[in-house]
Design a protein around this motif. Sequence first.
Motif, PDB file in Angstrom:
ATOM      1  N   GLU A  16       0.830  -1.215   0.000  1.00 57.88           N
ATOM      2  CA  GLU A  16       0.000   0.000   0.000  1.00 57.88           C
ATOM      3  C   GLU A  16       0.857   1.254   0.000  1.00 57.88           C
ATOM      4  N   GLU A  17       1.951   1.214   0.763  1.00 60.43           N
ATOM      5  CA  GLU A  17       2.841   2.372   0.792  1.00 60.43           C
ATOM      6  C   GLU A  17       3.453   2.602  -0.588  1.00 60.43           C
ATOM      7  N   ARG A  18       3.753   1.480  -1.244  1.00 60.38           N
ATOM      8  CA  ARG A  18       4.331   1.591  -2.576  1.00 60.38           C
ATOM      9  C   ARG A  18       3.341   2.265  -3.541  1.00 60.38           C
ATOM     10  N   GLU A  19       2.055   1.929  -3.400  1.00 61.80           N
ATOM     11  CA  GLU A  19       1.030   2.561  -4.231  1.00 61.80           C
ATOM     12  C   GLU A  19       0.978   4.060  -3.991  1.00 61.80           C
ATOM     13  N   LYS A  20       1.231   4.417  -2.715  1.00 61.47           N
ATOM     14  CA  LYS A  20       1.212   5.843  -2.381  1.00 61.47           C
ATOM     15  C   LYS A  20       2.549   6.490  -2.695  1.00 61.47           C
ATOM     16  N   LYS A  21       3.455   5.712  -3.250  1.00 65.67           N
ATOM     17  CA  LYS A  21       4.791   6.175  -3.630  1.00 65.67           C
ATOM     18  C   LYS A  21       5.625   6.605  -2.423  1.00 65.67           C
ATOM     19  N   SER A  22       5.303   6.065  -1.255  1.00 64.27           N
ATOM     20  CA  SER A  22       6.162   6.392  -0.126  1.00 64.27           C
ATOM     21  C   SER A  22       6.786   5.096   0.371  1.00 64.27           C
ATOM     22  N   CYS A  23       8.095   5.001   0.301  1.00 64.80           N
ATOM     23  CA  CYS A  23       8.761   3.762   0.661  1.00 64.80           C
ATOM     24  C   CYS A  23       9.729   3.973   1.825  1.00 64.80           C
ATOM     25  N   GLU A  27       8.965   4.989   8.285  1.00 70.35           N
ATOM     26  CA  GLU A  27       7.510   5.131   8.272  1.00 70.35           C
ATOM     27  C   GLU A  27       6.841   3.768   8.166  1.00 70.35           C
ATOM     28  N   LYS A  31       4.318   1.872  10.793  1.00 75.82           N
ATOM     29  CA  LYS A  31       2.966   1.431  10.426  1.00 75.82           C
ATOM     30  C   LYS A  31       2.777  -0.054  10.687  1.00 75.82           C
ATOM     31  N   HIS A 123     -12.414   1.757  -2.481  1.00 77.63           N
ATOM     32  CA  HIS A 123     -11.666   3.015  -2.314  1.00 77.63           C
ATOM     33  C   HIS A 123     -11.045   3.467  -3.623  1.00 77.63           C
ATOM     34  N   LEU A 125      -8.777   1.676  -5.348  1.00 74.46           N
ATOM     35  CA  LEU A 125      -7.430   1.149  -5.578  1.00 74.46           C
ATOM     36  C   LEU A 125      -7.528  -0.123  -6.424  1.00 74.46           C
TER      37      LEU A 125
END
Lengths: 217, 590
Positions: A16-23, A27, A31, A123, A125
């Motif tokens: 999910e973080e990857r989808e949000k582009k935050s790796c 963080e 989580k 949602h 996705l």
Amino acid sequence: MDRKQKIEEALSIIWEEREKKSCGREEIKKKIFEKVKEDILEDLIKEGSIIADNDSVKITPEGEVIARDIIRRQRLAERLLTDVLELDRGAMDSSACEFEHILSKEVEESICTLLGHPKECPHGLLIPPGDCCAKAKGLLESIVIPLAKLKPGETARIVYVLTREHPQLHKLMSLGIVPGVLISVHQIFPSFVIQVAETQLALEKDIANEIYVKRGQ
Amino acid sequence: MNIVLVGNPNVGKSVIFNALTGSYVMVSNYPGTTVDISKGTGRFANHKFSVIDTPGVNSLVVHSEDEKVTKDVLSRGGINCIIQVADAKNLKRSLLLTLELIELKIPTVLNLNMSDESRERGLSIDVKKLSQRLGIDVVETVAVTGEGIKKLKEAIFRAKVPKSDIILSEIGDVNDDKIILLKKRDRIADSLTKYVSSISRPLQKRVSEVIGRLAIRPLTGIPLLILTLVFMYLFVGKLAAGKGVDFFENIIFGRYVNPALAGIIERYIHIDIVKEILVGDYGIITMAFTYAFAIILPIVTAFFLFFGILEDSGYLPRLTVLSDRVFKTMGLNGRAILPMILGLGCGTMATLTARILDTKKERILVALLLALAVPCSAQLGVVMGMLGSLSVKALLIWLFTILLVMIAVGWGASKIIPGTRSPFIQEIPPIRMPQIKNIAAKTLARLKWYLKEAVPLFVLGTFILFISDKIGILKWTENILDPVVVNLLNLPQKAAESFIIGFLRRDYGAAGLYMLAKAGELNNIQILVSLVVITLFVPCVAQFFVTVKERGVKTACLIAGFVSISAFLVGYILNLALRYLVFNLGIAVI
């Protein structure tokens, strides 16, 4: 939560973080800890599911298989709960969370087929496609299909409306396009014209593709 | 006492408004006729009340500018009573809105309008039960015939704040997500509808439904559209612009009015300059009044009659279905045809109607296309009349050129103007038999408006021409325009006058060309070229100001500048093409 579940949860969070582009490593670590109450990032690295350096986390091909599977089941479960059981979002997340871990491959595929191989979760996705989706493509007609597939004269019941845009969904709903409502198709070219109760609506094909229906009364 | 009319689109709010206030606001059979508020006052049992009519909304969560107008009225406060006008045959959708209105905690009356249509469909609503459940008065009306209006007026004075228990018990948290709230309301509206309504006989297909279906299928719809256009051409272009104008111009004005007035002026006025202002070459009577009353009035009357019938039949929104794909090439969707067709009536009003479109980009595009390619009724009539005397081929060339320019410019502009297109979702009203009473009232209202707006501008324009002629500016401007008008377009120098007054009103400019052609000063190619130019030419002053108001000064000026240049450019190209075909290839295109 047993060991397997914890690993699945952790990998799905990284996905999910990857989808949000935050790796960001810190963080992600935080989580995962919140969710599974254990710091298992190191274990994942040892198992070869992920590779991590000082600030980023990447999923390995092995980890990808597990993560993709759990994400798929998670999102299919969400779709099932909203579309078929019509649960609200609040109630939905927590229950979807639990039963995705116990879905067998067979049950997963039959849910997917029942829902018409949906492409997105409620949602918005993406749901990673499974084997059944590839097979179904063009071969089988599933029970839940986009309105755009109906022929003139057919009647159907709306199952869900899948649209990325909130205002658009609101507009459709306030015109009477709501799950459970019976519609009939008058024509499909050059635009779709459908009847909902006493309202006659003209829609473009893109919109007709976003309205999912079940054939018949 | 302040009353606000609220309701879903096309349920008859404006008819109720007219019935309550005794005034007339435009009523038509398509969603989006009202895009701004109308205010009026009514009187009942010695009480005076003010009434506000609002644009239709399906929800208080707004998507377009016309819906925002309604929301603003409701949130402004100071409302003593809301009358929710509802389509009786579409109760559930109306109740969906009622459930939102309840939360405003304002005294409300629910008006089930068009109850004749619901009866016709074998649907009956238990008004008492509904009234008890909502805790407000529910009144059935057939507004077009006046049935139930008296009861509605009485109910206004008993208006109560609706019970909110219906919401509290089911909805609970009103701060939920909008979509979830809507789902919950939908459930309530659904069960409430089932609770109060019963269907007494099976639904049957009616003739109107069959016509309605035929109008939206390409195979039958396109021939029907062509037939409609041919009828319009015959009625407006041939009958009104030919026979009608002839009668008014030659008999009424030529034989009676002008000689009589000239006689009076000859006898009583001895100052030459005043005489010239009245009956000279650029005389108010000989030019302004003749243009306004003898040429344009018969044409617009015919057009407004025809247009009114089309509007009230419910035919126009059906064109959105047929035209959606064409408009997509211009970055718009089928809904855009509504303001465009209204533009054939009056570009000024149509520019306001662009509010029904959802995105800013779409509204700018429509404002541009309206200014460029959509002739207004008077202009269209004059154009049709002039082309009617040429040939059908000429009419088709004109139509083809205008449509081509419109699509090309729309396509280009949609690439340049930032923003998005909204998806095509359009409600289609039932086909209805137009009511003679409403058509008459509507035509009269429009004619009154035409006289009030156009005639003063005609007089002003003539006066400006007169002055310019006297002090030599006219000649000077004509000389400046010479390279364009004479060299590029191959038109006589005098045609420049028509373009100059075209700035004031396009129909005035067209009327000028009409006179030139009649005097034999234009050949066929010149007629066609000048008509294409005047059709594409800048919008009239009124439309320009509405564009400024709706879209801002900068956009309006850009539009006007672009339109002027492209009008002459297209005229130039057409002129070259026609001349080449006729003189070099010897093809009789016209």
